[in-house]
Design a protein around this motif. Structure first.
Motif, PDB file in Angstrom:
ATOM      1  N   ALA A   1       0.837  -1.204   0.000  1.00 14.98           N
ATOM      2  CA  ALA A   1       0.000   0.000   0.000  1.00 14.98           C
ATOM      3  C   ALA A   1       0.873   1.256   0.000  1.00 14.98           C
ATOM      4  O   ALA A   1       0.577   2.237  -0.698  1.00 14.98           O
ATOM      5  CB  ALA A   1      -0.920  -0.010   1.208  1.00 14.98           C
ATOM      6  N   ILE A   2       1.955   1.218   0.781  1.00 13.00           N
ATOM      7  CA  ILE A   2       2.869   2.366   0.824  1.00 13.00           C
ATOM      8  C   ILE A   2       3.506   2.596  -0.539  1.00 13.00           C
ATOM      9  O   ILE A   2       3.572   3.724  -1.036  1.00 13.00           O
ATOM     10  CB  ILE A   2       3.959   2.159   1.898  1.00 13.00           C
ATOM     11  N   ASN A   3       3.981   1.510  -1.161  1.00 17.11           N
ATOM     12  CA  ASN A   3       4.605   1.632  -2.479  1.00 17.11           C
ATOM     13  C   ASN A   3       3.617   2.166  -3.518  1.00 17.11           C
ATOM     14  O   ASN A   3       3.982   2.971  -4.382  1.00 17.11           O
ATOM     15  CB  ASN A   3       5.154   0.282  -2.934  1.00 17.11           C
ATOM     16  N   LEU A   4       2.351   1.728  -3.426  1.00 22.72           N
ATOM     17  CA  LEU A   4       1.325   2.185  -4.360  1.00 22.72           C
ATOM     18  C   LEU A   4       1.142   3.700  -4.257  1.00 22.72           C
ATOM     19  O   LEU A   4       1.031   4.399  -5.275  1.00 22.72           O
ATOM     20  CB  LEU A   4       0.001   1.470  -4.069  1.00 22.72           C
ATOM     21  N   ALA A   5       1.152   4.179  -3.023  1.00 19.73           N
ATOM     22  CA  ALA A   5       0.990   5.629  -2.810  1.00 19.73           C
ATOM     23  C   ALA A   5       2.213   6.389  -3.321  1.00 19.73           C
ATOM     24  O   ALA A   5       2.085   7.384  -4.064  1.00 19.73           O
ATOM     25  CB  ALA A   5       0.765   5.910  -1.328  1.00 19.73           C
ATOM     26  N   LEU A   6       3.392   5.931  -2.938  1.00 23.71           N
ATOM     27  CA  LEU A   6       4.622   6.636  -3.303  1.00 23.71           C
ATOM     28  C   LEU A   6       4.863   6.629  -4.811  1.00 23.71           C
ATOM     29  O   LEU A   6       5.390   7.592  -5.373  1.00 23.71           O
ATOM     30  CB  LEU A   6       5.814   6.028  -2.561  1.00 23.71           C
ATOM     31  N   GLU A   7       4.479   5.527  -5.475  1.00 25.05           N
ATOM     32  CA  GLU A   7       4.647   5.448  -6.930  1.00 25.05           C
ATOM     33  C   GLU A   7       3.834   6.523  -7.649  1.00 25.05           C
ATOM     34  O   GLU A   7       4.165   6.941  -8.754  1.00 25.05           O
ATOM     35  CB  GLU A   7       4.233   4.068  -7.432  1.00 25.05           C
ATOM     36  N   ASN A   8       2.754   6.982  -7.002  1.00 21.45           N
ATOM     37  CA  ASN A   8       1.901   8.016  -7.591  1.00 21.45           C
ATOM     38  C   ASN A   8       2.215   9.407  -7.039  1.00 21.45           C
ATOM     39  O   ASN A   8       1.445  10.347  -7.242  1.00 21.45           O
ATOM     40  CB  ASN A   8       0.430   7.682  -7.326  1.00 21.45           C
ATOM     41  N   GLY A   9       3.355   9.500  -6.315  1.00 20.59           N
ATOM     42  CA  GLY A   9       3.754  10.787  -5.769  1.00 20.59           C
ATOM     43  C   GLY A   9       2.881  11.259  -4.621  1.00 20.59           C
ATOM     44  O   GLY A   9       2.812  12.461  -4.343  1.00 20.59           O
ATOM     45  N   LEU A  10       2.224  10.301  -3.950  1.00 23.31           N
ATOM     46  CA  LEU A  10       1.313  10.645  -2.862  1.00 23.31           C
ATOM     47  C   LEU A  10       1.750   9.955  -1.573  1.00 23.31           C
ATOM     48  O   LEU A  10       2.816   9.352  -1.503  1.00 23.31           O
ATOM     49  CB  LEU A  10      -0.124  10.254  -3.239  1.00 23.31           C
ATOM     50  N   ASP A  11       0.913  10.047  -0.545  1.00 21.30           N
ATOM     51  CA  ASP A  11       1.217   9.450   0.759  1.00 21.30           C
ATOM     52  C   ASP A  11       0.108   8.496   1.165  1.00 21.30           C
ATOM     53  O   ASP A  11      -1.060   8.669   0.800  1.00 21.30           O
ATOM     54  CB  ASP A  11       1.340  10.547   1.837  1.00 21.30           C
ATOM     55  N   LEU A  12       0.499   7.490   1.956  1.00 19.82           N
ATOM     56  CA  LEU A  12      -0.487   6.613   2.567  1.00 19.82           C
ATOM     57  C   LEU A  12      -0.725   7.148   3.979  1.00 19.82           C
ATOM     58  O   LEU A  12       0.195   7.178   4.801  1.00 19.82           O
ATOM     59  CB  LEU A  12       0.025   5.172   2.629  1.00 19.82           C
ATOM     60  N   VAL A  13      -1.944   7.596   4.245  1.00 23.88           N
ATOM     61  CA  VAL A  13      -2.252   8.278   5.507  1.00 23.88           C
ATOM     62  C   VAL A  13      -3.305   7.493   6.276  1.00 23.88           C
ATOM     63  O   VAL A  13      -4.354   7.123   5.732  1.00 23.88           O
ATOM     64  CB  VAL A  13      -2.752   9.715   5.248  1.00 23.88           C
ATOM     65  N   GLU A  14      -3.024   7.238   7.545  1.00 21.40           N
ATOM     66  CA  GLU A  14      -3.946   6.506   8.400  1.00 21.40           C
ATOM     67  C   GLU A  14      -5.089   7.430   8.811  1.00 21.40           C
ATOM     68  O   GLU A  14      -4.884   8.456   9.460  1.00 21.40           O
ATOM     69  CB  GLU A  14      -3.192   6.016   9.645  1.00 21.40           C
ATOM     70  N   VAL A  15      -6.321   7.067   8.431  1.00 19.91           N
ATOM     71  CA  VAL A  15      -7.475   7.925   8.726  1.00 19.91           C
ATOM     72  C   VAL A  15      -8.409   7.325   9.768  1.00 19.91           C
ATOM     73  O   VAL A  15      -9.216   8.043  10.360  1.00 19.91           O
ATOM     74  CB  VAL A  15      -8.260   8.241   7.440  1.00 19.91           C
ATOM     75  N   ALA A  16      -8.317   6.022   9.997  1.00 19.88           N
ATOM     76  CA  ALA A  16      -9.142   5.370  11.024  1.00 19.88           C
ATOM     77  C   ALA A  16      -8.273   4.334  11.730  1.00 19.88           C
ATOM     78  O   ALA A  16      -8.365   3.125  11.456  1.00 19.88           O
ATOM     79  CB  ALA A  16     -10.378   4.728  10.406  1.00 19.88           C
TER      80      ALA A  16
END
Length: 221
Positions: A56-71
């Motif tokens: 999940a982290i790699n998926l976010a970073l590959e798109n120039g974004l962040d994986l953020v915990e919301v719940a």
């Protein structure tokens, strides 16, 4: 060599404790997320299902974004792929605007011998400001020998407070300070406001976003 920095733990008298004032610091994101799996939401709000956290982290970073915990308390925790920097900026912007609006004070000036029509015009302006969520400071200025009969001024201010009771409540009783009587009104909750003089949208005063508003008639200037 002895450590020259103050001890930062234990709350010992005289000790220095660094306080984290960043309200977003506690939000886990990217590699700070340590659980093995998370439920992932795409930037568009689409459910991507439960993924291994590294994936999940790699998926976010590959798109120039962040994986953020919301719940964090969900099982597994829910995370969203987003631009965390942009999110922080938008939240700070909303907080700053909210704080600015909440702290805005408008001023209405009366005189001891104010004419009836001017009196009600000022009440209408006060109701408008209160309807926008502003605090309103009522100020009555004595001129010349009017100081010999301050009771006249107090009667005007008390009457104004009573007339505005459907929109705001006084923070304290009117007080005489120098040659002026002051009283501050705070707006009632939105669902309890009942204007008597101001019709929302009708002849609204244009508000200055920075300076307090001082409403006075030419005759009182």
């Amino acid at each position: 060599m002895a450590n020259s920095f103050p001890y930062a733990g234990g709350g010992r008298p005289g000790s220095y404790q660094r306080r984290n004032v960043d309200p977003f610091a506690a939000i886990r994101r990217n590699h700070r997320i340590k659980v093995p799996q998370v439920r992932v939401i795409s930037p568009e709000g689409k459910q991507l299902g439960v993924l291994d956290t590294p994936k999940a982290i790699n998926l976010a970073l590959e798109n120039g974004l962040d994986l953020v915990e919301v719940a964090p308390n969900a099982t597994p925790p829910v995370c969203r792929i987003m631009d965390f920097g942009k999110y922080v900026y938008e939240e700070q912007k909303k907080h700053t605007h909210s704080k600015s609006t909440a702290s805005k004070i408008k001023e209405i000036e009366f005189s001891a011998r104010i004419a009836e029509n001017d009196f009600f015009t000022k009440l209408r302006h006060a109701e408008q400001f209160l309807s926008h969520g502003n605090k309103v400071k009522l100020r009555l200025k004595f001129r010349g020998r009017e100081m010999a009969h301050t009771e006249i001024g107090f009667n005007v201010m008390k009457r104004a407070v009573i007339e505005l009771a459907g929109m705001g409540h006084p923070d304290a009783d009117p007080k005489l300070i120098g040659r002026n009587i002051h009283v501050m009104l705070s707006p009632l909750p939105v669902n309890k406001r009942k204007p008597k003089f101001h019709v929302p949208g009708e002849d609204d005063i244009e508000e200055d976003d920075e300076a307090p508003e001082n409403v006075s008639s030419p005759a009182e200037a």
